[in-house]
Design a protein around this motif. Structure first.
Motif, short mmCIF file in Angstrom:
data_model
loop_
_atom_site.label_atom_id
_atom_site.label_comp_id
_atom_site.label_asym_id
_atom_site.label_seq_id
_atom_site.Cartn_x
_atom_site.Cartn_y
_atom_site.Cartn_z
N MET A 1 61.35 78.67 45.79
CA MET A 1 59.95 78.77 46.71
C MET A 1 58.92 79.73 45.59
O MET A 1 59.79 80.62 44.52
N SER A 2 57.82 78.87 45.34
CA SER A 2 56.88 80.00 44.79
C SER A 2 56.73 81.90 45.34
O SER A 2 56.53 81.62 46.34
N THR A 3 57.57 82.91 45.30
CA THR A 3 56.46 84.31 45.02
C THR A 3 55.00 83.67 45.70
O THR A 3 54.97 84.69 46.98
N LEU A 4 54.21 83.77 44.61
CA LEU A 4 52.84 83.53 44.33
C LEU A 4 52.15 81.61 44.72
O LEU A 4 52.81 81.55 43.51
N GLN A 5 51.14 82.25 46.04
CA GLN A 5 50.60 80.51 45.69
C GLN A 5 49.06 80.92 45.80
O GLN A 5 48.89 81.72 47.31
N VAL A 6 47.88 80.48 45.19
CA VAL A 6 46.79 81.02 44.92
C VAL A 6 46.22 79.58 45.23
O VAL A 6 46.76 78.40 44.42
N ILE A 7 45.71 78.65 46.05
CA ILE A 7 45.16 77.79 46.23
C ILE A 7 43.71 77.49 46.40
O ILE A 7 43.01 77.83 47.67
N ASP A 8 42.96 77.06 46.12
CA ASP A 8 41.74 76.37 46.07
C ASP A 8 40.38 78.15 45.89
O ASP A 8 40.26 78.15 46.79
N LEU A 9 40.92 78.59 45.50
CA LEU A 9 40.67 80.06 45.95
C LEU A 9 39.14 80.81 45.48
O LEU A 9 39.06 80.09 44.43
N THR A 10 38.13 81.55 46.17
CA THR A 10 37.01 81.76 45.75
C THR A 10 36.62 82.51 46.15
O THR A 10 36.92 83.02 47.66
N ARG A 63 43.28 79.40 50.15
CA ARG A 63 44.88 80.60 50.67
C ARG A 63 45.29 80.95 49.52
O ARG A 63 45.15 80.90 48.70
N ILE A 64 45.75 82.55 49.21
CA ILE A 64 47.21 83.21 49.41
C ILE A 64 48.07 83.29 50.10
O ILE A 64 47.96 83.03 51.17
N LEU A 65 49.62 82.66 49.23
CA LEU A 65 50.24 82.41 49.97
C LEU A 65 51.71 83.43 49.25
O LEU A 65 51.75 83.20 48.02
N ILE A 66 52.38 84.99 49.62
CA ILE A 66 53.45 85.05 49.02
C ILE A 66 54.31 84.66 49.89
O ILE A 66 54.74 85.04 51.24
N ASP A 67 55.72 84.45 49.01
CA ASP A 67 57.03 83.48 49.53
C ASP A 67 57.04 82.80 50.83
O ASP A 67 57.13 82.85 52.45
N GLY A 68 55.69 82.05 51.32
CA GLY A 68 55.74 81.10 52.00
C GLY A 68 54.71 81.83 53.38
O GLY A 68 54.45 80.63 54.10
N HIS A 69 54.72 82.87 52.96
CA HIS A 69 53.53 83.80 54.54
C HIS A 69 51.81 84.08 53.85
O HIS A 69 51.73 84.01 52.96
N GLU A 70 51.19 83.37 54.22
CA GLU A 70 49.83 83.69 54.38
C GLU A 70 49.58 85.22 54.07
O GLU A 70 49.28 86.13 55.08
N VAL A 71 48.49 85.54 52.92
CA VAL A 71 47.78 87.25 52.98
C VAL A 71 46.90 86.79 53.96
O VAL A 71 46.22 86.27 54.05
N ARG A 72 47.32 88.17 55.06
CA ARG A 72 46.12 88.15 55.89
C ARG A 72 45.76 90.02 56.14
O ARG A 72 46.48 90.63 55.72
N THR A 73 44.33 90.80 56.03
CA THR A 73 44.27 91.38 55.96
C THR A 73 43.54 92.45 57.81
O THR A 73 42.79 92.92 56.79
N ARG A 74 43.49 91.53 58.41
CA ARG A 74 42.44 91.84 59.63
C ARG A 74 43.41 93.73 59.77
O ARG A 74 42.44 93.73 60.22
N SER A 75 44.40 93.06 60.36
CA SER A 75 44.93 94.64 60.86
C SER A 75 45.63 95.71 60.17
O SER A 75 45.78 94.70 58.84
N VAL A 76 46.13 96.58 60.82
CA VAL A 76 47.28 97.41 59.58
C VAL A 76 48.50 97.10 59.77
O VAL A 76 48.83 97.17 58.50
N ARG A 77 48.64 96.31 60.74
CA ARG A 77 50.78 95.10 60.16
C ARG A 77 50.38 94.60 59.24
O ARG A 77 51.17 94.41 58.28
N LEU A 85 55.06 93.63 50.25
CA LEU A 85 55.81 92.59 49.55
C LEU A 85 54.78 92.31 47.74
O LEU A 85 55.19 91.32 47.12
N ALA A 86 53.66 92.76 47.73
CA ALA A 86 53.13 93.21 46.11
C ALA A 86 52.78 94.00 46.56
O ALA A 86 51.74 95.11 47.54
N GLN A 87 52.34 94.70 45.37
CA GLN A 87 51.89 96.09 44.61
C GLN A 87 51.43 96.02 43.73
O GLN A 87 51.40 94.78 42.47
#
Length: 263
Positions: A1-10, A63-77, A85-87
Motif C-alpha cells: 500500500m502507498s502511504t501517500l497517493q496524489v491523484i490528478d491534483l489541482t 484526490r489525496i490519500l494517506i494509507d488509503g484514507h482520503e484527506v479531509r479537513t472539514r472538521s476539527v476531527r 498521519l502526516a507532519q
C-alpha cells in the motif's frame, strides 16, 4: 500500500485577472517506507503541493490519500486525524518554533496533544525524540534563540516525529543552513527513514541534496511533474530537457557512481 497517493491534483491561486494553477494535474505515489524527492526551481509548485497534502492549502480538483484514507479537513476531527498521519517540517525553524517555549515544552506539547500521553510519559518521550534527531538531552531546557540553526531544525524534526506520523514532509529544510550542517541534517533524515520506516516527501531545489536522501526523484516545473524515476536513473539517464538542465548545472552528479553520491 502507498502511504501517500496524489491523484490528478489541482491547486489554483488567485491572480489579478484569473486564477493561476500552482499545481496542475499532479499525480504521484510514495510507497510505505520510501522517500520521494521532489525537485524544481522556486515557483514550480512544490510548496503548494506540500501544503495541499497536509490541509494548509485548498485544492480545486483531484484526490489525496494517506494509507488509503482520503484527506479531509472539514472538521476539527478531520484535521486532528490528518495531523496524526502526516507532519510537515518547513524551511525556517525560526518561524516554526515558539520563541517563548523551551525545547522540552515544545516537544511535550506535541506528544501530549496528539498521542494523549500524561506529562510524565511526555517527558520520557522528549528524551527519546532528542536522541532520535541527534541532540543531547540537556538541550531540552533551551529556548530556540539559544540554539544554532541546525539544532533548531532538528527540534522541528523532533516535534514532527512526536506524533509517530506515517508520512513526513520535509519542505526545503536544509536550504537555510550552512553546507556542513546541511550534510549532517540530510544524514539524519536518511537514518530516521531507515530506523522508523517513515515515508518521506523531501522537497528541495538543491538536486544533490534531494538525490542524497531519495529512492525516487520527481522533477516539477510550472506546476507539473515532467519526469519521475528512481534516483540512479535520474542521475544517469535523465529524459526531460529540464531535468538535463538541472543536472548540467551540477556536472559532477552525472559522473558520480552511487557510492560517491554528493552529500
Amino acid at each position: 500500500m502507498s502511504t501517500l497517493q496524489v491523484i490528478d491534483l489541482t491547486v489554483r491561486h488567485p491572480g489579478p485577472r484569473a486564477s493561476l494553477a500552482a499545481v496542475d494535474g499532479v499525480s504521484l505515489k510514495i510507497p510505505s517506507g520510501t522517500t520521494l524527492g521532489l525537485v524544481g526551481e522556486s515557483g514550480s509548485g512544490k510548496s503548494s503541493l506540500a501544503g495541499a497534502i497536509v490541509g494548509l492549502v485548498p485544492v480545486q480538483g483531484g484526490r489525496i490519500l494517506i494509507d488509503g484514507h482520503e484527506v479531509r479537513t472539514r472538521s476539527v476531527r478531520d484535521r486532528r486525524r490528518l495531523g496524526r498521519l502526516a507532519q510537515v517540517v518547513l524551511q525556517d525553524p525560526d518561524t516554526a518554533l515558539d520563541p517563548r517555549m523551551t525545547v522540552h515544552q515544545t516537544l511535550v506539547e506535541a506528544a501530549t496533544v496528539f498521542r494523549r500521553l500524561d506529562r510524565s510519559a511526555g517527558t520520557v518521550r522528549v528524551t527519546e525524540l532528542l536522541a532520535l534527531v541527534g541532540l543531547e538531552p540537556w538541550l531540552a531546557g533551551r529556548l530556540p534563540r539559544q540554539l544554532s540553526g541546525g539544532q533548531r531544525q532538528r527540534v522541528s524534526l523532533a516535534r514532527a516525529l512526536a506524533v509517530d506520523p506515517r508520512l513526513l514532509i520535509a519542505d526545503e529544510i536544509t536550504s537555510a543552513l550552512d553546507v556542513s550542517v546541511q550534510a549532517s541534517v540530510l544524514n539524519t533524515v536518511r537514518e530516521l527513514q531507515r530506523r522508523l520506516g517513515l515515508s518521506i516527501l523531501f522537497i528541495g531545489h538543491n538536486l544533490p541534496a534531494v538525490c542524497h536522501v531519495s529512492d525516487v526523484v520527481a522533477v516539477m516545473r510550472h506546476g507539473r511533474i515532467v519526469e519521475s524515476a528512481p534516483t540512479e536513473a535520474i542521475l544517469r539517464t535523465p529524459r526531460h530537457p529540464y531535468t538535463q538542465t538541472l543536472l548540467a548545472s551540477v556536472p559532477s552528479l552525472r559522473a558520480s557512481p552511487p557510492e560517491e553520491r554528493p552529500s
